[in-house]
Design a protein around this motif. Sequence first.
Motif: not given
Length: 456
Positions: A24-42
């Motif tokens: 669909e034209g979006y850029s996608v990041l992946l995280a297998e758990d919440g802690l890694k997800g929050l780290s990517l958000l930072e």
Amino acid sequence: MPSILIIDDEQGIRAVLKDVLEDEGYSVLLAEDGLKGLSLLETNAVDLVILDVWLPNMGGIDVLKRIREDFSDVEVIIISGHANIDLAVKAVKMGAFDFLEKPLSLERTITVVRNALALEGLRKENRNLKNTLFVEDQMVGQSKQIRKIRDLIEQSAASDARILILGENGTGKELVARAIHIKSKRAGGPFIEVNCAAIPDTLIESELFGHEKGSFTSAVGQRKGKFELAHGGSIFLDEVADLSLSAQAKVLRVTQELSFERVGGEDKIEVDVRIIAATNKDIEKEIKNGRFREDLFFRLNVVPILVPPLRERKEDITLLVDYFMKKYQPPKMSAPKKLSGEALGMLMNYDWPGNIRELKNFMERVNVMTEGEVIGEDAVSQHLGALTLEDTGSSIKEFEDMNLTQAKEEFEKEFILRKLKENDFNISRTAHSLGLYPSNLHSKIKKYGISVEKSK
């Protein structure tokens, strides 16, 4: 391209969603758990999070709570299995955009993603409109210098070339910067202004680059800096020559790498920003005296724009007078006031040391303080002389019996009171116009015993 972070412990779901959303034209990041997800958000600019309720290490509800606290601009879509519907409903009540039930319908997933991103786009547009609430004026004039500036804006706006705007106080450097942003491909992104001269040296790095919780005494939470907030748009470093040498070194690095670390942080944050800078100082003299880095100057000065003082473009005064007459037309009058020929001649012969800002304040004052439809030379003589100290509305004679400290404090008190009145005693707007933090303005109001009327 909008960026979407998928936080789910099931590798299959992550893979399917990644493929569909990238198609669909979006850029996608992946995280297998919440802690890694929050780290990517930072460390990444994320527009939307797709979040599973059931996660290892840190549950989805706790992750959502952190996102709402620390990344409030990011929309969240919850995904959940049949057994977790109650949790999903709870998540929506906590601020999630919507929830999707597993097994996922790819068609519905795409629809909800589009709707969430559309809402975020509207919110960004609203924030950008708020950023321009205080910008009421436009570039007025037909002099050779102004036409040249307009040409430079047209030529440079489409690129991402860095721009350095030079000129005295009050000449309209911010108007030039905003015009460049509005005509650029980044017009839909934020325009973040930083008055480098108004921020204490101890806070400037935190202001520009943000800080992590606990990085210094008053850092009670994580904070994004101006560069991070400007992602996808433009950052305007006004009075850039007032930056400390240490802050200059960090700004130099950002111009080179478009990345930085927050104060107290170790993770590299990448940003996509256009840098526009301005100064009223003699930059070559600042470099010679060791107060400004030559390498930073060369980085910023890709496209130089010199904004002339009003005394060098006096043919524009008539147009500016007409513009400000309409702007400050008294509500009870059916048409703007006019200046007599003699009064206009006085304005043409005045040197305007405060430039257009001084002319603007004079026109506002003379419209308020004079009766009748025509403003004569007597009124101009009276109110033009009142601008000896530029914006205070006071004659210098009032300060002759004071020492320097007393005169400065009296000047500051009168200036703050004037700005409070101009902004209907609204603290936030007044602080913005003064280039202060609201907390600093409160301190000065208390110091000088200024009575603050209830804002309208």
